[in-house]
Design an enzyme around this catalytic site. Sequence first.
Site, PDB file in Angstrom:
ATOM      1  N   GLU A  89       0.824  -1.207   0.000  1.00  0.00           N
ATOM      2  CA  GLU A  89       0.000   0.000   0.000  1.00  0.00           C
ATOM      3  C   GLU A  89       0.861   1.261   0.000  1.00  0.00           C
ATOM      4  O   GLU A  89       0.509   2.255  -0.633  1.00  0.00           O
ATOM      5  CB  GLU A  89      -0.953   0.031   1.210  1.00  0.00           C
ATOM      6  CG  GLU A  89      -1.634   1.386   1.325  1.00  0.00           C
ATOM      7  CD  GLU A  89      -2.908   1.406   2.119  1.00  0.00           C
ATOM      8  OE1 GLU A  89      -3.178   0.463   2.868  1.00  0.00           O
ATOM      9  OE2 GLU A  89      -3.632   2.412   1.979  1.00  0.00           O
ATOM     10  N   ASP A 105      -0.420  -5.216   2.825  1.00  0.00           N
ATOM     11  CA  ASP A 105      -0.984  -4.031   3.488  1.00  0.00           C
ATOM     12  C   ASP A 105      -0.399  -4.027   4.900  1.00  0.00           C
ATOM     13  O   ASP A 105      -0.776  -4.843   5.750  1.00  0.00           O
ATOM     14  CB  ASP A 105      -2.517  -4.106   3.540  1.00  0.00           C
ATOM     15  CG  ASP A 105      -3.111  -2.741   3.858  1.00  0.00           C
ATOM     16  OD1 ASP A 105      -2.377  -1.898   4.393  1.00  0.00           O
ATOM     17  OD2 ASP A 105      -4.304  -2.532   3.580  1.00  0.00           O
ATOM     18  N   ILE A 107      -0.504  -1.958   7.474  1.00  0.00           N
ATOM     19  CA  ILE A 107      -1.540  -1.742   8.500  1.00  0.00           C
ATOM     20  C   ILE A 107      -2.840  -1.536   7.754  1.00  0.00           C
ATOM     21  O   ILE A 107      -3.092  -0.471   7.181  1.00  0.00           O
ATOM     22  CB  ILE A 107      -1.261  -0.514   9.394  1.00  0.00           C
ATOM     23  CG1 ILE A 107       0.051  -0.682  10.167  1.00  0.00           C
ATOM     24  CG2 ILE A 107      -2.434  -0.299  10.370  1.00  0.00           C
ATOM     25  CD1 ILE A 107       0.348   0.439  11.164  1.00  0.00           C
ATOM     26  N   ASP A 108      -3.663  -2.558   7.727  1.00  0.00           N
ATOM     27  CA  ASP A 108      -4.998  -2.380   7.162  1.00  0.00           C
ATOM     28  C   ASP A 108      -5.878  -1.923   8.332  1.00  0.00           C
ATOM     29  O   ASP A 108      -5.976  -2.626   9.340  1.00  0.00           O
ATOM     30  CB  ASP A 108      -5.492  -3.704   6.566  1.00  0.00           C
ATOM     31  CG  ASP A 108      -6.863  -3.538   5.956  1.00  0.00           C
ATOM     32  OD1 ASP A 108      -7.103  -2.501   5.300  1.00  0.00           O
ATOM     33  OD2 ASP A 108      -7.715  -4.424   6.148  1.00  0.00           O
ATOM     34  N   THR A 110      -5.674   1.728   8.968  1.00  0.00           N
ATOM     35  CA  THR A 110      -4.800   2.823   9.420  1.00  0.00           C
ATOM     36  C   THR A 110      -5.565   3.857  10.245  1.00  0.00           C
ATOM     37  O   THR A 110      -5.057   4.354  11.258  1.00  0.00           O
ATOM     38  CB  THR A 110      -4.136   3.506   8.201  1.00  0.00           C
ATOM     39  OG1 THR A 110      -3.347   2.527   7.532  1.00  0.00           O
ATOM     40  CG2 THR A 110      -3.252   4.670   8.615  1.00  0.00           C
ATOM     41  N   ASP A 234      -5.819  -4.669   0.161  1.00  0.00           N
ATOM     42  CA  ASP A 234      -6.832  -4.792   1.216  1.00  0.00           C
ATOM     43  C   ASP A 234      -7.368  -6.224   1.310  1.00  0.00           C
ATOM     44  O   ASP A 234      -7.779  -6.661   2.380  1.00  0.00           O
ATOM     45  CB  ASP A 234      -8.046  -3.897   0.921  1.00  0.00           C
ATOM     46  CG  ASP A 234      -7.707  -2.416   0.878  1.00  0.00           C
ATOM     47  OD1 ASP A 234      -6.968  -1.965   1.752  1.00  0.00           O
ATOM     48  OD2 ASP A 234      -8.201  -1.717  -0.033  1.00  0.00           O
TER      49      ASP A 234
END
Length: 287
Positions: A89, A105, A107-108, A110, A234
């Site tokens: 990402e 990702d 930190i999905d 955020t 994601d």
Amino acid sequence: MDLSYIFIEKNQIKVNQMNASEINLHEIKSCAENAALKAATEILRLHNDGFLINEKGPANLVTEADLLAEKTIIEQIKLQFPTHSFLGEEAAKAAINEDNLWVIDPIDGTNNFAHGIPHIGISIAYCQKGIPVVGVVYQPFSREMFSAIKNEGATLNDRKISVSKAKNISESVIVTGFHYDFGSHITDSLKAIEVLIQKNCHGIRRFGAASMDLCYVACGRFDGYYELKLCPWDFAAGMLIVKEAGGITRNLFGEELTLNDYKLIATNPQIYEELKEILTEVGAFNK
Ligand code: IPD
Ligand code: CA
């Protein structure tokens, strides 16, 4: 000539070849899990110590932890697989159909993280020719590790998981999410929520981390999920985890979901048609 010896030898060669490919994906899975755990340490440290936050766009945040976690994950994987490619990402931008591609990702969720809400997923998928074959999503606050290998099932902290058995929407909890920018996908999502409530579903949730939404479908906590604008990082790992847990993942045409899609449904097999009908009825799948 000793024919039985040749026979045994041939069988052994076959067994060895099978093990070689199996071991490879298991190695990939533990590499992904280790990378996620390493990133989790950094994320939890910054959660405790404080971190910088920037805006990529309106309501679209990026924190110091996102950048550090992506860097940590890639460095960790490269130690074992130096020639592999990365699509993340935040920084890594390889093409989706590259061979030996890792889709990350860091930190999905955020915005959850930036607000101190302990619900995020570290999502790592390993793909061959654009198809996820290993998927790992780790929730560092609850210490839940969701993992899957193609054709080998899905696990939560090493225990097999499967999707729920709800038979229709009226016995389901449905989760959704909204992309940061405003557009028809938001109004369509909201219309669908109205219909779901009219149908007396057990609940609608918006938890703020798509990868975790998918994992919750995979382990039966949610019965179905839809989102009308997502990026491949994601859902790359989560889509495999849902499928391997016996669920259905489809795009807007009702076809098998791919990483080129951005609207998706993920459900247990029983409620798929009903949820798809609702989304079609509100116009979400006609655009
Ligand atoms: C977001 C989350 C959210 C979803 C958004 C995503 P991010 O990812 O998964 O649940 O609704 O569409 O962009 O930006 O927190 O990694
Ligand atoms: Ca995300």
